[in-house]
Motif scaffolding. Structure first.
Motif, short mmCIF file in Angstrom:
data_model
loop_
_atom_site.label_atom_id
_atom_site.label_comp_id
_atom_site.label_asym_id
_atom_site.label_seq_id
_atom_site.Cartn_x
_atom_site.Cartn_y
_atom_site.Cartn_z
N ILE A 92 42.95 40.95 35.53
CA ILE A 92 41.38 40.74 35.57
C ILE A 92 40.61 42.20 35.79
N ALA A 93 41.17 42.67 36.98
CA ALA A 93 40.65 43.73 37.42
C ALA A 93 40.57 44.93 36.25
N GLY A 94 41.76 45.01 35.72
CA GLY A 94 42.05 45.76 34.65
C GLY A 94 40.98 45.60 33.47
N GLY A 95 40.61 44.53 33.22
CA GLY A 95 39.81 43.97 32.24
C GLY A 95 38.10 44.50 32.53
N MET A 96 38.04 44.49 33.89
CA MET A 96 36.82 44.86 34.61
C MET A 96 36.55 46.49 34.44
N ALA A 97 37.77 47.13 34.31
CA ALA A 97 37.87 48.53 34.67
C ALA A 97 37.45 48.93 32.99
N LEU A 98 38.19 48.28 32.15
CA LEU A 98 37.95 48.52 30.86
C LEU A 98 36.51 48.44 30.07
N ARG A 99 35.62 47.45 31.07
CA ARG A 99 34.13 47.56 30.63
C ARG A 99 33.43 48.26 31.67
N GLY A 100 33.99 49.34 32.38
CA GLY A 100 33.11 50.20 33.03
C GLY A 100 32.83 49.95 34.75
N LEU A 101 33.40 49.00 35.09
CA LEU A 101 33.35 48.84 36.39
C LEU A 101 34.55 49.76 37.23
N ARG A 102 34.50 49.78 38.63
CA ARG A 102 35.52 50.42 39.26
C ARG A 102 35.94 49.58 40.19
N PRO A 103 36.86 48.82 39.83
CA PRO A 103 37.39 47.49 40.63
C PRO A 103 38.84 48.25 41.66
N VAL A 104 38.95 47.79 42.80
CA VAL A 104 39.85 48.28 43.67
C VAL A 104 40.36 46.85 44.06
N VAL A 105 41.82 46.71 44.02
CA VAL A 105 42.54 45.67 44.23
C VAL A 105 43.53 45.97 45.50
N GLU A 106 43.64 44.91 46.44
CA GLU A 106 44.27 45.01 47.48
C GLU A 106 45.66 44.12 47.41
N ILE A 107 46.74 44.62 47.32
CA ILE A 107 47.93 43.70 47.33
C ILE A 107 48.22 43.56 48.47
N MET A 108 48.48 42.47 48.99
CA MET A 108 48.68 42.17 50.31
C MET A 108 49.91 42.97 51.13
N PHE A 109 51.21 42.80 50.30
CA PHE A 109 52.33 43.50 50.71
C PHE A 109 52.62 44.18 49.40
N GLY A 110 53.26 45.57 49.67
CA GLY A 110 53.52 46.50 48.53
C GLY A 110 54.83 45.81 47.78
N ASP A 111 55.58 44.99 48.36
CA ASP A 111 56.71 44.28 47.85
C ASP A 111 56.11 43.40 46.49
N PHE A 112 54.99 42.86 46.73
CA PHE A 112 54.47 42.20 45.76
C PHE A 112 54.02 42.77 44.30
N THR A 113 54.17 44.15 44.29
CA THR A 113 53.82 44.63 43.27
C THR A 113 54.66 44.67 42.19
N THR A 114 56.03 44.05 42.32
CA THR A 114 56.62 43.65 41.23
C THR A 114 55.99 42.57 40.56
#
Ligand code: TPP
Ligand code: MG
Lengths: 298, 338
Positions: free
Chosen positions: B64-86
């Protein structure tokens, strides 16, 4: 089926174990973090009373209560939290990654649901009679892989019971901000029959869980059980952002121990409690005296 | 003095104040909690309409943040633990990092995913890992890691406000409570900042007044802190003098860290030791060494790598300590190279 005294023993053992974990955490004997089951004891006890020998249980980060109700050993779990070689997985897993007999848990939310579904399906394909039970809570309904699993479980008739312990909170996020729509509707959408109970009374949970499990054994199909419940403690340790009065009210109205205790005589209750108090202490002290892990590669 | 955590938190406040197109998404973001590691504290109070606390839906929120970014916003997502980047790898690698190139450079995707990485807190196999190597090498995705040098917050702010490509911003958990190093804190060390246009800053540390270094240590994030301790021991106990080169940009879009910073220094030291907290095989260090060796041939006399043992991370702290890289491992590796 367990009688009232046996049920109280189960509930009280989980409670004392978890209280001991919280009490002792600050003294530095445990590693990492912990998520206690205080307030939800009736769920594990009411559901897991119906297990047959080879049935499978898959739990999550909040797994101590499930493990103890499954029949798990307190010393082994204490030792695991202490990172000792005598722990149930030798200190490798810690609080949320444990395994013993047909009991498993994992700390990646949602990941447990396909794994448990696969276990149920696997047993069916192998021709055994084992069923699987997976515990999750409201927050985990956010993970997409849950729904992929429900779909395949329904398509392929996996004998699995999805238990949603709905404590209406995920870490600090209240259910209104985390879960849209209805929980029962999620299962209905996949043609998985479900039952919902709003109680902390083990005596009410017991027969409903039993009925669903019996149906699963007969028909070899998935079922869901939604248990509206209350988390009394912090999410892990010292991170409760809820209104204190609200938690106090929950404790007053929804304590599975207080609800069940009047079914025992005062003497029965006292003897159960003192016996378990000392069993918990003994387990803790034994684990504490166990040798430390060596600083070598496991 | 400011901690790395405070610096990052101030940067988020600064970025949201500076640009109304900055949005924050993540789990448990609302005050008073302010995110599991408190990097996002105060933001939901200051900018309630631009902080979206999410369900436990990592893949969904990043998509969803990627979609927001494609349409001109600058989203920042926090992933709680780096392990969840998978859980977000598919969104990042198969979609978000490809959009710009695949659509013939007609779009930009200014998305920042920030996440705490690393072990040493006894959190066990699913809450302690160092995952960035799995994202290095995905074309179109920048991987950036602050260290305790320079200004970690400024780096984050720059990434949020100026970057037009997706960035995975890796924050080692043990850096959070570390002080940002100024001149006084560096005491026995001399530091140099390298600013190569087109790449995020890199730093060099040497023991003050030491003779020319005979080993170049390349390390990033919290490993730079361990390397700093090792450098001191090596100098004072073993008379081995090293320099530490610390990039904040780990992905090699333009190879600038290697060409402009690492190679000129290696010409002199001729020995390269890499240090990373992730597992050894196929890691960042392997790539750095390969590139250096290609460029320098036999002039690169010795190489070494310090990294984690190739097992999951045990919860038991003594066992965790044994499998993660420690100061003494860096010292031992350096001693074996001279
Ligand atoms: C994939 C993943 N995302 C986030 C987390 C961090 N986390 C651990 S427990 C938790 C909340 C879980 O809420 P819920 O599923 O309702 O379980 P409860 O804590 O209420 O038992 C979160 C966000 C995690 N462990 N795994
Ligand atoms: Mg919950």
């Amino acid at each position: 089926m367990p009688d009232n005294q046996a049920l109280y023993e189960e509930l009280y053992r989980i409670r004392r174990f978890e209280e001991t974990v919280l009490e002792r955490f600050s003294s530095g004997v445990f590693y990492g973090t912990t998520h206690t089951y205080i307030g939800q004891e009736a769920n594990a006890v009411g559901v897991l009373a119906h297990l047959n020998e080879d049935d499978i249980v898959f739990s999550n980060h909040r797994c101590h209560g499930h493990f103890l109700a499954y029949g798990g050993d307190m010393r082994g779990l204490f030792a695991e939290l202490m990172g000792k070689p005598t722990g149930i997985v030798g200190g490798r897993g810690g609080s949320q990654h444990i395994h013993w007999k047909d009991f498993y848990s994992n700390g990646i939310l949602g990941s447990t649901v396909p794994a448990a579904t696969g276990m149920a399906l696997g047993e069916k394909l192998k021709g055994t009679d084992a069923i699987a039970i997976v515990f999750m809570s409201d927050g985990t309904l956010g993970e997409g892989v849950v729904y992929e699993s429900l779909n395949m479980a329904s398509l392929w008739n996996a004998p699995i019971l999805y238990v949603v312990e709905n404590n209406e909170i995920a870490q600090t996020t209240p259910i209104e901000l985390g879960v849209a729509g209805s929980i029962a509707g999620r299962f209905e959408a996949f043609d998985i029959p479900s039952k919902e109970l709003d109680t902390s009374d083990v005596v009410e949970i017991l027969p409903v869980a039993g009925g669903l499990i019996e149906e699963m054994r007969q028909q070899s199909q998935p079922r869901a059980l939604i248990l509206d419940t209350c988390r009394f403690g912090p999410h892990s340790k010292g991170d409760d952002t809820r209104d204190e009065a609200l938690v106090a009210q929950m404790r007053a109205e929804r304590d599975p121990l207080n609800i069940h205790a009047p079914r025992l005589s005062a003497e029965e209750r006292q003897s159960v409690e003192s016996e378990i108090d000392s069993a918990v202490d003994r387990a803790f002290e034994t684990a504490l005296a166990d040798p430390e892990a060596e600083a070598t590669l496991p | 003095m400011t901690t790395v955590l405070e610096s990052l938190n101030q940067a988020l406040h600064g970025a949201m104040g500076a640009d109304e197109s900055v949005y924050l998404l993540g789990e448990d973001m609302l005050d008073p909690y302010g995110g599991a590691f408190k990097v996002s504290k105060g933001l939901s109070t200051a900018y309630p309409e631009r902080v979206l606390t999410t369900p436990v839906s990592e893949a969904g929120m990043v998509g969803i943040a990627g979609g927001m970014a494609l349409r001109g916003l600058r989203p920042v997502v926090e992933i709680m633990f780096g392990d969840f980047t998978t859980l977000i790898a598919d969104q990042l690698i198969n979609s978000i990092s490809k959009f710009r190139w695949m659509y013939n450079d007609q779009v930009t995707v200014p998305l920042v995913v920030r996440t705490p990485m690393g072990g040493r807190r006894g959190y066990g196999p699913t809450h302690s890992q160092t995952m960035e190597k799995y994202f290095l090498g995905a074309p179109g995705l920048k991987v950036v890691a602050p260290c305790a040098l320079g200004n970690p917050g400024e780096l984050l702010k720059q990434v949020i406000l100026e970057e037009n490509d997706p960035v995975l911003f890796v924050e080692n958990k043990l850096l959070y409570l570390q002080k940002v190093m100024d001149e006084a804190a560096l005491a026995e060390f001399e530091s140099t900042e390298y600013l190569v246009p087109g790449e995020y800053p890199s730093y060099e540390l040497t023991v003050r007044g030491a003779p020319p270094p005979v080993i170049t240590i390349a390390a990033y994030g919290y490993m730079a802190e361990l390397a700093r301790e090792a450098a001191q021991q090596l100098a004072f106990e073993h008379e081995i003098f090293v320099q530490i080169l610390i990039p904040t940009q780990l992905s090699f879009e333009d190879n600038l860290f290697i060409e402009e910073i690492l190679l000129p220094n290696l010409e002199r030291s001729q020995r390269l030791l890499t240090v990373e907290e992730g597992t050894l095989s196929m890691g960042w260090g392997a790539e750095v060494i390969t590139r250096a060796s290609h460029a320098l041939g036999p002039k690169l006399q010795k190489v070494g790598r310090v990294a984690a043992a190739e097992i999951p991370i045990p919860a038991s702290v003594p066992m965790e300590r044994a499998m993660l890289p420690q100061v003494e491992d860096i010292v031992a590796a350096a001693r074996s190279m001279v």
